[in-house]
Enzyme design. Structure first.
Site, PDB file in Angstrom:
ATOM      1  N   ASP A 178       0.856  -1.181   0.000  1.00  0.00           N
ATOM      2  CA  ASP A 178       0.000   0.000   0.000  1.00  0.00           C
ATOM      3  C   ASP A 178       0.899   1.240   0.000  1.00  0.00           C
ATOM      4  O   ASP A 178       2.119   1.170   0.192  1.00  0.00           O
ATOM      5  CB  ASP A 178      -0.972  -0.009   1.180  1.00  0.00           C
ATOM      6  CG  ASP A 178      -2.173   0.916   0.912  1.00  0.00           C
ATOM      7  OD1 ASP A 178      -2.136   1.693  -0.069  1.00  0.00           O
ATOM      8  OD2 ASP A 178      -3.150   0.868   1.680  1.00  0.00           O
TER       9      ASP A 178
HETATM   10  C1  NOJ Z   1      -3.915   4.064   0.135  1.00  0.00           C
HETATM   11  C2  NOJ Z   1      -5.071   3.136   0.321  1.00  0.00           C
HETATM   12  O1  NOJ Z   1      -4.983   2.474   1.559  1.00  0.00           O
HETATM   13  C3  NOJ Z   1      -5.199   2.110  -0.786  1.00  0.00           C
HETATM   14  O2  NOJ Z   1      -6.395   1.400  -0.609  1.00  0.00           O
HETATM   15  C4  NOJ Z   1      -5.142   2.763  -2.129  1.00  0.00           C
HETATM   16  O3  NOJ Z   1      -5.223   1.796  -3.151  1.00  0.00           O
HETATM   17  C5  NOJ Z   1      -3.855   3.563  -2.261  1.00  0.00           C
HETATM   18  N1  NOJ Z   1      -3.795   4.569  -1.203  1.00  0.00           N
HETATM   19  C6  NOJ Z   1      -3.738   4.251  -3.620  1.00  0.00           C
HETATM   20  O4  NOJ Z   1      -4.680   5.235  -3.770  1.00  0.00           O
END
Ligand code: NOJ
Length: 751
Positions: free
Chosen positions: A290
């Site tokens: 993530d």
């Molecule tokens: C953080 C989030 O937790 C995740 O779900 C997401 O895909 C990414 N940012 C990218 O936007």
């Protein structure tokens, strides 16, 4: 139907056309493996690490400021293999051209995006569409989202989010299917199937990514990114099943959760990623970190420095690092020092390149970038229709005293009666919810527009905003009260704005914000019938409203067609059928609250409820205000004749459960017939109820139907203390009904 200027599209389409290949066919697995090995042999270490690095496109940032070279430089130098947040074909074309023409090996890029509930046509938020319990329509929403997104060149989705969530304070509950592992698993499967279709080679399908692996939803106190500390028993029984279902459906990718497990941040947690996900669950697709999560191993304090964080993550088999550049900065030295093996890097790059071949990018890098399809597909009338249909089914009727709903349509149309439409969501475009990046925000249908579109004249539809979402409007309440006085009844549209749920949007207090509450209190004093229409991304505490208004309609964030869907329900053109997939607490202090709880050693019963030493609160009940599976209709369904075809089963046998459901009201309606079981005792404690099946039926007034469920040994299994899936002999209860609470019951025994 598009706001892209056609001339621009034609120019862009003409620009892209010469780059597109014809006659490209799907390669065999064998051929892909061989090509990957050949390519790998040509790559430098830096180029390999480049494939393992993802950058956010220049305008896209979601969190910590990441220092990185501009996207274009990274692409030209072969230092990234995927880009997050390039949202249109103009941009994806330019970047792909750079990658293909200017990087040394010309390896095309993946374009990644969070396509959570639609791309340009926005569907209800996932917590809302879960309330439809309609797998077909959820799958179709994902098919449409993929069709729209891929036309812009997007190839890799950061979804679906399949986290189980039990704490309504957590803002991310809006992204998932709610609190139940069984329903969550079905919805995870439907979404993966929708995004990925039958073949990833099809240029209208998206790579799916199950997130966030795992137990992110168990954040303490509902605070985002906070500590998670759960047992492996809990992990396997509750949090893991939707991931397993998504993996069985073939999800090509998985994203780690920000939290730690057993003290080790998951981005660097070998047990969770290597042992559980890869080895035990057999996942050999792409594992992506993530946003910033590799770096956060260090920030958590679970690595001496960032170099060690990079090593931990690679050791845990993380293939792609999202936005931070620890792999680029540290893997070369770690290889040189012999601390990591080049084979670990090759394995990651292999997994990435396999998919670049499989989706056809290596042979035809521009195949997804289709400006002419963007114009055709984005916000297509058929997509809007699908969004509308799912939006109607996502609405949950929570209260309807004296059958105040539906509103008297004829009276309103003829101007014989008037409604005062009041509140910050009465005429708001903020109906899409978060996790959407649509260019068509202004086309969102507001509630007022939805009612107007029914033909209700302004004279019968008085309007006052009354209050902002979190701020009072000077004179707003007075104006609203004045307007309401002139009307026969009040439709009060309150809730949370879209940034009050989603990522980094936890709330301590999940009630309706104070200025809106004050507005409601003043309106209630008028003594007129009030219908509360809610726009929000999580269960709210609605106890006061349950007592003081006549009807409550939960509409969540319904997407592009929100106003039409709500108007259909308010006026009775659609009979509401949604059922909650997260419990609504009666009081904030009850959170986390969920239906599949455990009995405890001191359960409350009708007989002991006034005693002291039992598991209860001194100042309120244990029960939620609205339980899991709850949702009213304009008609009434009566359940009868619950029967089991036998009351003892042996291993390998099954039981047939039958019940009769009758529409005893005056209008046709759809019902979700729910079947729960309870394992009365086990080698570990067992939930008081577990959903194991449901049927959607549609009945005319007076019509009855039989429903049938089959319970197999598999339905009785759970993860025991030795972490094995077992069905243990003993007594079980079966419940069939209209919610997790309102049920008929029978018993049987497994011997
Ligand atoms: C953080 C989030 O937790 C995740 O779900 C997401 O895909 C990414 N940012 C990218 O936007």
């Amino acid at each position: 139907m598009s706001n892209i200027h056609h001339q621009d599209t034609d120019t862009l389409a003409a620009l892209v056309a010469p780059y597109r290949k014809t006659g490209v066919t799907k390669r065999s697995e064998e051929n892909i493996r061989q090509s990957v090995e050949e390519l790998l042999a040509k790559m430098t270490l830096e180029e390999k690490i480049g494939q393992m690095s993802q950058c956010a496109d220049s305008e896209f940032s979601f969190g910590a400021d990441i220092e990185a070279a501009p996207t274009d430089v990274l692409v030209r130098e072969g230092r990234v293999g995927s880009i997050l947040g390039a949202f249109n074909s103009r941009r994806t074309f330019d970047l792909q051209k750079m990658a293909v023409e200017q990087s040394r090996l010309g390896i095309p890029l993946f374009f990644n995006a969070d396509v959570i509930h639609g791309y340009q046509t926005i569907f209800p938020i996932p917590l809302a569409w879960a309330s439809s319990w309609n797998m077909e329509q959820i799958r179709e929403a994902c098919v449409i989202a993929a069709r729209e997104a891929t036309a812009s060149g997007i190839t890799y989705n950061h979804g679906p989010m399949v986290d189980i969530s039990r704490d309504a304070r957590w803002g991310r509950v809006m992204e998932g299917a709610g609190e139940d592992p069984y329903l969550g698993s079905l919805i995870a499967k439907a979404q993966v199937e929708g995004f990925q279709g039958d073949s990833l080679f099809n240029e209208e399908t998206l790579i799916a990514c199950l997130k966030h692996f795992v137990a992110y939803g168990a954040s303490e106190a509902g605070r985002d990114y906070n500590t998670v500390d759960i047992s492996e028993w809990m992990l396997r029984n509750i949090y893991l099943p939707p991931f397993q279902a998504g993996l069985e459906a073939g999800s090509a990718s998985v994203m780690n959760a920000f939290n730690f497990y057993n003290g080790i941040p998951i981005a660097g947690n070998k047990f969770i990623l290597n042992d559980l996900l890869r080895k035990e669950l057999g996942f050999d697709g792409m594992l992506i970190s993530d946003y910033g999560a590799v770096d956060e191993i260090y920030i958590h304090g679970a690595a001496r420095d960032r170099k060690e964080a990079a090593k931990l993550s690679l050791d845990a088999s993380m293939d792609i690092e999202m936005v931070t550049q620890l792999y680029e900065q540290h893997l070369p030295a770690l290889v040189a020092e012999g601390k990591i093996d080049i084979e670990q890097i090759d394995a990651a790059v292999r997994r990435i390149l396999i998919y670049k071949y499989e989706i056809g990018l290596m042979d035809d890098p521009f195949r997804y970038i289709r400006p002419e399809k963007e114009v055709e597909y984005h916000f297509h009338p058929e997509h809007l229709q699908a969004s509308l249909e799912l939006a109607r089914r996502s609405i949950v009727l929570l209260k309807n005293d004296r059958r105040i709903l539906p509103l008297p349509q004829e009276g309103l149309l003829q101007g014989d009666m008037t409604v005062a439409l009041i509140g910050p969501f009465a005429d708001s475009k903020d109906m899409l919810g978060t996790w959407q990046f649509s260019r068509y925000k202004e086309e969102t249908v507001t509630l007022r527009e939805g009612l107007q579109a029914k033909g209700i004249a302004d004279a019968a539809l008085l309007y006052a905003q009354g209050s902002g979402v979190n701020e009072a409007i000077p004179g707003g309440i007075e104006q609203a009260v004045k307007t309401a006085r002139e009307a026969d009844m009040i439709v009060l549209a309150l809730g949370e704005h879209s940034e009050m749920s989603g990522e980094a949007a936890s709330r301590m207090d999940i009630s309706i914000p104070a200025p809106q509450q004050r507005l409601a209190e003043e309106l209630v004093k008028l003594g007129k019938p009030i219908v509360l229409v809610l726009t929000n991304g999580r269960p709210l505490v609605l106890d006061w409203y349950q007592e003081h208004v006549d009807a409550i309609v939960e509409t969540w964030f319904l997407g592009s067609q929100a106003g039409h869907a709500i108007a259909d329900v308010l006026l009775g053109d659609y009979n509401p059928s949604g059922k909650l997939t997260m419990s609504f607490p009666k009081h904030l202090g009850q959170t986390p609250i969920y239906y599949n709880r455990f009995n405890t050693g001191r359960p409350v019963t009708a007989e002991n409820k006034d005693e002291k030493y039992i598991s209860k609160y001194l100042d309120g009940p244990n029960e939620p205000l609205y339980p899991f599976g709850y949702g009213l209709s304009y008609t009434h369904f009566t359940y009868s004749a619950l029967k089991l075809d036998r009351d003892i089963i042996k291993r390998g046998e099954s039981i047939t459960v039958r019940a009769t459901v009758t529409n005893t009201g005056n209008v046709a309606g759809e019902e979700t017939v729910q079947m729960y079981i309870q394992d009365l005792y086990g080698s570990t404690v067992r939930p008081v109820k577990e959903l194991k099946g449901f049927h959607k039926i549609h009945l005319q007034p007076g019509q009855s139907t039989g429903v049938e469920f089959t319970i197999t040994e598999q339905d009785l299994q759970y993860c025991n203390a030795s972490l094995e899936w077992v069905a243990e002999p003993g007594e079980f209860k079966v419940y069939v009904g209209t919610s997790s609470v309102d049920v008929l019951e029978r018993s049987f025994e497994l011997i």
